[in-house]
Design a protein around this motif. Structure first.
Motif, PDB file in Angstrom:
ATOM      1  N   THR A 182      20.763  -9.029  34.434  1.00  0.00           N
ATOM      2  CA  THR A 182      20.546 -10.283  35.170  1.00  0.00           C
ATOM      3  C   THR A 182      21.345 -11.419  34.543  1.00  0.00           C
ATOM      4  O   THR A 182      21.471 -11.522  33.323  1.00  0.00           O
ATOM      5  CB  THR A 182      19.053 -10.639  35.153  1.00  0.00           C
ATOM      6  OG1 THR A 182      18.312  -9.536  35.677  1.00  0.00           O
ATOM      7  CG2 THR A 182      18.763 -11.870  35.995  1.00  0.00           C
ATOM      8  N   SER A 183      21.859 -12.304  35.393  1.00  0.00           N
ATOM      9  CA  SER A 183      22.651 -13.439  34.918  1.00  0.00           C
ATOM     10  C   SER A 183      21.770 -14.469  34.221  1.00  0.00           C
ATOM     11  O   SER A 183      20.606 -14.671  34.569  1.00  0.00           O
ATOM     12  CB  SER A 183      23.359 -14.099  36.100  1.00  0.00           C
ATOM     13  OG  SER A 183      23.998 -15.301  35.691  1.00  0.00           O
ATOM     14  N   GLU A 184      22.352 -15.144  33.232  1.00  0.00           N
ATOM     15  CA  GLU A 184      21.643 -16.217  32.521  1.00  0.00           C
ATOM     16  C   GLU A 184      21.209 -17.329  33.482  1.00  0.00           C
ATOM     17  O   GLU A 184      20.200 -17.988  33.254  1.00  0.00           O
ATOM     18  CB  GLU A 184      22.547 -16.807  31.427  1.00  0.00           C
ATOM     19  CG  GLU A 184      22.892 -15.864  30.284  1.00  0.00           C
ATOM     20  CD  GLU A 184      21.777 -15.719  29.270  1.00  0.00           C
ATOM     21  OE1 GLU A 184      20.810 -16.498  29.336  1.00  0.00           O
ATOM     22  OE2 GLU A 184      21.875 -14.815  28.427  1.00  0.00           O
ATOM     23  N   LYS A 185      21.972 -17.550  34.551  1.00  0.00           N
ATOM     24  CA  LYS A 185      21.648 -18.632  35.485  1.00  0.00           C
ATOM     25  C   LYS A 185      20.295 -18.419  36.158  1.00  0.00           C
ATOM     26  O   LYS A 185      19.673 -19.368  36.627  1.00  0.00           O
ATOM     27  CB  LYS A 185      22.749 -18.748  36.546  1.00  0.00           C
ATOM     28  CG  LYS A 185      23.968 -19.532  36.090  1.00  0.00           C
ATOM     29  CD  LYS A 185      24.874 -19.842  37.242  1.00  0.00           C
ATOM     30  CE  LYS A 185      26.067 -20.693  36.815  1.00  0.00           C
ATOM     31  NZ  LYS A 185      25.698 -22.030  36.383  1.00  0.00           N
ATOM     32  N   GLU A 186      19.834 -17.144  36.212  1.00  0.00           N
ATOM     33  CA  GLU A 186      18.551 -16.862  36.846  1.00  0.00           C
ATOM     34  C   GLU A 186      17.379 -17.458  36.057  1.00  0.00           C
ATOM     35  O   GLU A 186      16.271 -17.593  36.586  1.00  0.00           O
ATOM     36  CB  GLU A 186      18.358 -15.343  36.983  1.00  0.00           C
ATOM     37  CG  GLU A 186      19.416 -14.655  37.837  1.00  0.00           C
ATOM     38  CD  GLU A 186      19.389 -15.123  39.270  1.00  0.00           C
ATOM     39  OE1 GLU A 186      18.281 -15.315  39.810  1.00  0.00           O
ATOM     40  OE2 GLU A 186      20.470 -15.321  39.863  1.00  0.00           O
ATOM     41  N   ILE A 187      17.624 -17.789  34.791  1.00  0.00           N
ATOM     42  CA  ILE A 187      16.557 -18.352  33.956  1.00  0.00           C
ATOM     43  C   ILE A 187      16.264 -19.802  34.337  1.00  0.00           C
ATOM     44  O   ILE A 187      15.122 -20.264  34.273  1.00  0.00           O
ATOM     45  CB  ILE A 187      16.962 -18.280  32.462  1.00  0.00           C
ATOM     46  CG1 ILE A 187      17.293 -16.845  32.056  1.00  0.00           C
ATOM     47  CG2 ILE A 187      15.857 -18.849  31.572  1.00  0.00           C
ATOM     48  CD1 ILE A 187      16.140 -15.904  32.135  1.00  0.00           C
ATOM     49  N   SER A 188      17.278 -20.539  34.735  1.00  0.00           N
ATOM     50  CA  SER A 188      17.127 -21.985  34.957  1.00  0.00           C
ATOM     51  C   SER A 188      16.027 -22.331  35.958  1.00  0.00           C
ATOM     52  O   SER A 188      15.200 -23.217  35.687  1.00  0.00           O
ATOM     53  CB  SER A 188      18.467 -22.592  35.387  1.00  0.00           C
ATOM     54  OG  SER A 188      19.408 -22.482  34.335  1.00  0.00           O
ATOM     55  N   PRO A 189      15.952 -21.679  37.142  1.00  0.00           N
ATOM     56  CA  PRO A 189      14.854 -22.027  38.076  1.00  0.00           C
ATOM     57  C   PRO A 189      13.468 -21.757  37.497  1.00  0.00           C
ATOM     58  O   PRO A 189      12.518 -22.498  37.800  1.00  0.00           O
ATOM     59  CB  PRO A 189      15.130 -21.127  39.286  1.00  0.00           C
ATOM     60  CG  PRO A 189      16.573 -20.757  39.193  1.00  0.00           C
ATOM     61  CD  PRO A 189      16.871 -20.693  37.735  1.00  0.00           C
ATOM     62  N   VAL A 190      13.354 -20.714  36.667  1.00  0.00           N
ATOM     63  CA  VAL A 190      12.061 -20.396  36.070  1.00  0.00           C
ATOM     64  C   VAL A 190      11.677 -21.477  35.064  1.00  0.00           C
ATOM     65  O   VAL A 190      10.528 -21.959  35.040  1.00  0.00           O
ATOM     66  CB  VAL A 190      12.094 -19.006  35.390  1.00  0.00           C
ATOM     67  CG1 VAL A 190      10.735 -18.674  34.782  1.00  0.00           C
ATOM     68  CG2 VAL A 190      12.507 -17.936  36.387  1.00  0.00           C
TER      69      VAL A 190
END
Length: 563
Positions: free
Chosen positions: A217-225
């Motif tokens: 999974t991309s690191e960018k997926e963490i930001s919304p969480v």
């Protein structure tokens, strides 16, 4: 596929024109990465990291690679190449430099900066640095090195292509193929393809996630969480992550700005590393956002964010002390939210859950990988590895960086892409692999074990010592003092028996005192006069009784004194 065998002997002298690979750590374990390459009588080292102790290593601070196989050849070392700045790749470097301080250190700007702070702690000042970037090509002796950008959970990571007269080796270091990295620096697949077209004779590739299907999974997926956690939190926020995870800290800083919170760093390594990353431009810190952590107490909880070390449950870390409510200025309170933004390193599960339970007990909401997407791996999953094999088309493959199951899965992926079975080499620490005429084969083994750091002691603690410590910790100990008359051989004093961690009431041992006296009388009557043999007699009697009566195996320390 080649497998290591226990009957392997010391490898023969390296054939002219051949390349030898000697893994001294990182094969069969996640950590302690160190690989030695030998060509034409010269050595090149890639990485020199530490392994962190588990519960079966009581009192141990760090575990190092074993330098013994190359200790008498340190003068032949051309350079030490460091692929990135994680502890399991750079942490043992100061200990190697204690043995030869002028080994040239080669790495990216951030990697060498993080290492510098460690070298200063060890009072190593006269070191030789060569800062390199992706695309750079530099030679050390017979080793022609080219560096390739790779994406990982720390900025500035590099793969290295090693050209010698025996062929080309491509060592990925730790990597993944995040297509939307936070810093825009992707793994350079064009360079991998170009090297593949030139001909990669031996491919050493990261095995950590080889069992995981698909793509990481991309690191960018963490930001919304993280954004949702910030939005829902009404009290103080504490985010725990690795002290080297610059990308995760950047995400927390960005979210803090968005929600009007101030940020403080907690933990010495966090403060140090983020200052280095900021000064070198790898961390964008908006003005006025980061303050001294102690100053946050002057703000209301809903305006506070603490970024802390201790995401692996380390007993002395900031987060562990916060969970135990003995941190000197951070006191957990009901309504606080704690985010563990990291994965679980194998062996740390119990320690991490102990911290989670401790935080929850005081009323904190704990967000972790088990209940939210607050961390993604820094390692390539199976889909990414397959992609690399198809691009590089290596002639031979040596899976590295992982436990046995990870390396087996990686080897299976290599075979699926068409690498011949006999050219996929599965090795472990100490198993020597030679590249001769374009073929990689196991050539023998060298002895290399764990080297334990215990306080200021390096290598003095043995497996036997650890076994004693485990027994003391789990079973306790019993001391038995007996005085024997040097003339008559009869017991004239004692036995005096004391125990710790076994039985608090010394009266427990009343029933064994007479059997000890009887056994010693029999031994002296049979002519036994040596105090060591008499002590062994006491040990056997007490050990048998404890085992039969209490089903325990404590450490028994007998002392027989002649008077």
């Amino acid at each position: 596929m080649s497998h290591p065998h226990p009957e392997l002997s010391v490898p023969p002298e390296l054939a002219p024109g051949a390349l030898r690979v000697i893994p001294l750590g990182g094969l069969g374990e996640v950590g302690r990465n160190m690989t030695v390459f030998e060509y034409d009588g010269r050595l090149l080292i890639v990485d020199c990291g530490v392994l962190f102790p588990e519960e079966n290593h009581p009192g141990v601070d760090l575990i190092l690679p074993d330098f013994e196989p190359i200790r008498d050849r340190l003068g032949d070392v051309e350079a030490l190449v460091l692929t990135h700045g994680h502890e399991d790749h750079i942490g043992a470097t100061p200990f190697l430099l204690r043995e030869r301080g002028d080994i040239p250190l080669v790495g990216s700007e951030l990697t060498l900066a993080l290492l510098d702070s460690k070298l200063r702690e060890h009072r190593l000042k006269e070191t030789v640095h060569h800062t390199v970037s992706e695309g750079d090509r530099i030679a050390f002796g017979p080793f022609d090195l080219e560096f390739v950008a790779v994406n990982h959970s720390i900025p500035d990571a590099l793969a290295v292509a090693i050209r010698t007269g025996a062929g080309m080796v491509l060592h990925t270091g730790d990597f993944k193929m995040d297509q939307l990295p936070l810093d825009g620096r992707i793994t350079d697949l064009r360079a991998f393809a170009r090297l593949g077209e030139e001909g990669v004779d031996l491919f050493l590739t990261d095995s950590t996630n080889a069992e995981v299907p698909g793509f990481t999974t991309s690191e960018k997926e963490i930001s919304p969480v993280l954004e949702r956690v910030f939005h829902e939190s009404r009290g103080r926020l504490i985010v725990a992550c690795f002290a080297s995870h610059v990308h995760r800290v950047q995400q927390v800083l960005d979210a803090a700005v968005e929600h009007g919170r101030k940020v403080g760093y907690v933990g010495r390594s966090m403060v140090r590393n983020m200052a280095i990353a900021r000064d070198l431009g790898y961390l964008d810190v908006p003005p006025g956002v980061v303050v001294d952590a102690k100053e946050l107490a002057d703000l209301p909880p809903e305006r506070q964010v603490l970024i802390s070390t201790g995401s692996q449950g380390e007993p002395l870390s900031a987060l562990s002390r916060i969970a135990q409510r003995n941190h000197n200025f951070v006191h957990i309170a009901e309504g606080d939210t704690v985010v563990l933004a990291s994965s679980l390193i194998p062996g740390n599960e119990n320690a991490v859950y102990r911290v989670i339970n401790g935080l929850a007990r005081w009323g904190a909401r704990v967000v972790h990988k088990g209940n939210a997407l607050v961390h993604v791996s820094g390692h390539a999953s199976a889909g990414e590895l397959l992609y690399c094999y198809n691009i590089v088309k290596p002639r031979n493959v040596l899976p590295v960086h992982g436990e046995i199951r990870h390396m087996l899965a990686n080897a299976a992926l290599a075979r699926e892409t068409g690498v011949p079975d006999e050219q996929v080499v599965l090795a472990e620490d100490g198993i020597v692999v030679d590249l001769v005429d374009g073929r990689a084969r196991i050539a023998g083994k060298v002895e290399c074990g764990y080297v334990f750091v215990d306080g200021s002691s390096v290598g003095d603690i043995t497996e036997s010592d650890l076994k004693d410590r485990r027994i003391l910790g789990e079973e306790g100990f019993i001391s038995v003092i007996v005085v024997v008359d040097s003339v008559t051989g009869k017991v004239s004093g004692g036995p005096e028996i004391h125990a710790r961690g076994f039985a608090e009431d010394d009266a427990t041992f009343d029933e064994i005192k007479q059997p000890i006296i009887d056994a010693l009388d029999r031994a002296t009557s049979d002519g036994v006069a040596d105090s060591y043999q008499l002590q062994q007699t006491v040990r056997r009697v007490v050990g048998r009784w404890v085992s039969n009566t209490h089903r325990r195996r404590p450490m028994i320390i007998p002392v027989v004194v002649e008077a």
